[in-house]
Design an enzyme around this catalytic site. Structure first.
Site, PDB file in Angstrom:
ATOM      1  N   CYS B  87       0.894  -1.169   0.075  1.00  0.00           N
ATOM      2  CA  CYS B  87      -0.039   0.120   0.012  1.00  0.00           C
ATOM      3  C   CYS B  87       0.893   1.478   0.051  1.00  0.00           C
ATOM      4  CB  CYS B  87      -0.853  -0.014   1.065  1.00  0.00           C
ATOM      5  SG  CYS B  87      -1.568  -1.675   1.597  1.00  0.00           S
ATOM      6  N   HIS B 336      -9.492   4.281  -0.823  1.00  0.00           N
ATOM      7  CA  HIS B 336      -7.959   3.703  -0.745  1.00  0.00           C
ATOM      8  C   HIS B 336      -7.561   2.623  -1.843  1.00  0.00           C
ATOM      9  CE1 HIS B 336      -4.114   2.277   0.792  1.00  0.00           C
ATOM     10  NE2 HIS B 336      -4.575   1.283   1.763  1.00  0.00           N
TER      11      HIS B 336
END
Ligand SMILES: [Zn+2]
Lengths: 137, 388
Positions: B87, B336
């Site tokens: 991420c 996200h």
């Protein structure tokens, strides 16, 4: 999980028998076994010796998994914890033989050999350690 | 080393974008950033793109070249490189772009970040995200990604008395900010009750403690600072860049409640910029889960370890607080798209430092921080930006 057979088979000594290793330079114990000691690095080369953990430890944190991965869906809700083993290493594992409401930080647990997951595609069953409340300590 | 500035930013809408492909998203973000910067295609020396798992999400690897191709630069043969750190991929791509100009090798670089997560089903997306955890010693035993952060949360509650309500307040605040952001996935406020009582995912974290599955892309144009004014009225200078790593598995960390990789990355960036946390006017931090924002404000040095929950409760991190955090809505409300997140954080800080953030503008913002995390904390990248 796309576990493949060779990958699992390589880890049988660790997952079945809780065999970690110990650094011959600083005596720290590791599980899973490491190729080198992160504290001693080059001084630990050729000095990492197998070490059998006794299998007892203490829950330092945990969670109850309500939404599980595909291969664990039929097991939810299940408790999973990080356990600090008496020899020092910390391990992630499921807690069994205990109502999940009763799991708590500080609880003493010991390893038990169980079925971990079933690969829905190949039908292969994978075994390894889980943890249960300590009977006698 | 040369100074480097951000001279252009571009963002796609974040959300479940069923009508947009991977290629369309990255082209759109890149084109917006290039148009915003005033450069032309012929000025670009190199491209970097962050993506966590295009291979699993859309079945396509080799996206460095793909992004250059799909953006119309195939016949210019621009060097194009993909960067991966779960991420944190976007933040890492930005850092590589920064290095390549600071070193003197390049003058102008386009950085992108993208993830197209909704082309696979929800459970498949969750499984792909879980590959950022240790597959052999965490995931094998049935721990999920929310499960790892849940274990951080429970230990934080145990050691410092952090409450479920304080976690919920992070979600409420970020949704309030996201409601002011036209690019956010959820432009809707939520109540504390909704946040407290959402469906349990991994105790003590409910659905409202988790960031969503999102499609989206972000892009920025970087330029050697000495040339920035040729293209741009308000260049935003990069004054610090830091990165750190840690054990892949959460259980092997020095302390379950501290992301040492964040501490390391932040100290590196503060040292380079010769500033301390008090000098920062606003921050975009990696709130993939509500507890992650609480740990972040502690590990970045905004508050002491253990006081993150109280800081949220005392409204220090709200838009009009003394240290506004996640003015964009954060990962929680803005969304996200994992590889895009680190670049989107830069876009928000640049927008704020230019004074162009509209209804969510932080007054007199001069120095901003971005904080982007991979996995449960095995990779962290921090940047400091300043309006000049
Ligand atoms: Zn050693």
């Amino acid at each position: 999980m796309d576990s493949n057979v060779a990958r699992f088979w390589r880890q049988i000594p660790q997952r079945y028998n809780l065999i970690g290793n110990q650094c011959g330079s600083c005596n720290k114990i590791f599980f899973p076994p490491r190729e080198s000691c992160p504290y001693c690095r080059r001084k630990s080369m050729e000095k990492m010796h197998p070490y059998q953990l006794k299998g007892k430890g203490e829950v330092i944190t945990y969670t109850i998994i309500h939404v599980g991965p595909k291969d664990f869906e039929e097991q939810v809700p299940y408790p999973i914890a990080i356990i600090r083993m008496d020899e020092g290493p910390q391990i992630t594992g499921q807690i069994v033989d205990c109502d999940y409401h009763k799991v708590e930080i500080g609880m003493r647990v010991e390893t038990t050999f169980r079925r971990i997951q079933e690969d829905g595609y190949t039908g292969a069953i994978y075994y390894g350690y889980k943890f249960k409340p300590c009977s006698v300590d | 080393m040369r100074d480097v500035a951000v001279i252009g930013v571009g963002l796609t809408k974040f959300g479940e974008l069923w009508d947009k492909s991977f290629r369309q998203l990255i082209s759109e973000a890149g084109a917006k950033a290039i148009l915003d910067s005033g450069i032309e295609g012929k000025d670009i020396d190199a491209m970097y793109v962050g993506s966590m798992s295009s291979g699993r999400f859309v079945g396509q690897e080799h996206i460095g070249a793909l992004v250059a191709d799909t953006s119309g630069f195939s016949f210019m043969h621009i060097p194009a490189t993909r960067v991966e750190g779960a991420c944190a991929s976007g933040g890492l791509a930005f850092r590589e772009g920064y290095f390549s100009i600071a070193s003197g090798m390049n003058d102008i670089v386009v950085v992108g970040g993208i993830e197209k997560m909704n082309d696979v089903g929800g459970s498949s997306a969750t499984e792909t995200l879980a590959t950022a955890a240790d597959q052999e010693w965490e995931a094998f035993f049935g721990v999920t990604f929310p499960g790892l952060y849940a274990m951080i949360a429970l230990r934080h509650m145990h050691e410092y008395g952090t409450t479920k309500e304080q976690l919920a307040q992070v979600a409420v605040k970020n949704h309030k900010n996201g409601a002011l952001n036209p690019y956010a996935q959820y432009q809707k406020e939520i109540t504390i009750e909704q946040a407290m009582n959402s469906t349990m995912v991994a105790y003590p974290l409910g659905l409202m403690d988790c960031s969503p599955v999102t499609d989206g892309a972000a892009s920025v144009v970087l330029c050697a600072a000495e040339k920035a004014r040729q293209y741009c009225q308000k260049p935003i200078k990069i004054i610090g860049s830091g990165q750190g790593s840690d054990t892949l598995a959460l259980h092997s960390r020095r302390d379950i409640c501290t992301l040492d990789a964040t501490v390391h990355a932040a100290n590196m960036a503060y040292k380079q910029a010769k500033i301390n946390p008090k000098d920062i006017d606003l921050a975009e931090v990696h709130d993939c889960f509500t507890i992650a924002e609480i740990c972040a404000i502690e590990d970045l040095g905004f508050v002491k370890k253990g006081e993150g929950g109280k800081a949220v409760e005392n409204k220090i991190t709200t838009l009009d607080g003394t240290m506004p955090v996640n003015t964009s809505g954060g990962l929680k409300s803005k969304g996200h798209p994992v590889g895009a997140t680190g670049v989107a954080q830069i876009v928000e800080i640049v927008t704020q430092l230019r004074g162009e953030a509209g209804r969510r503008q932080v007054k007199d913002a001069r120095i901003g921080l971005t904080h982007n995390v991979g996995g449960s904390g095995a990779t962290c990248v921090v940047h400091l930006l300043e309006a000049v």
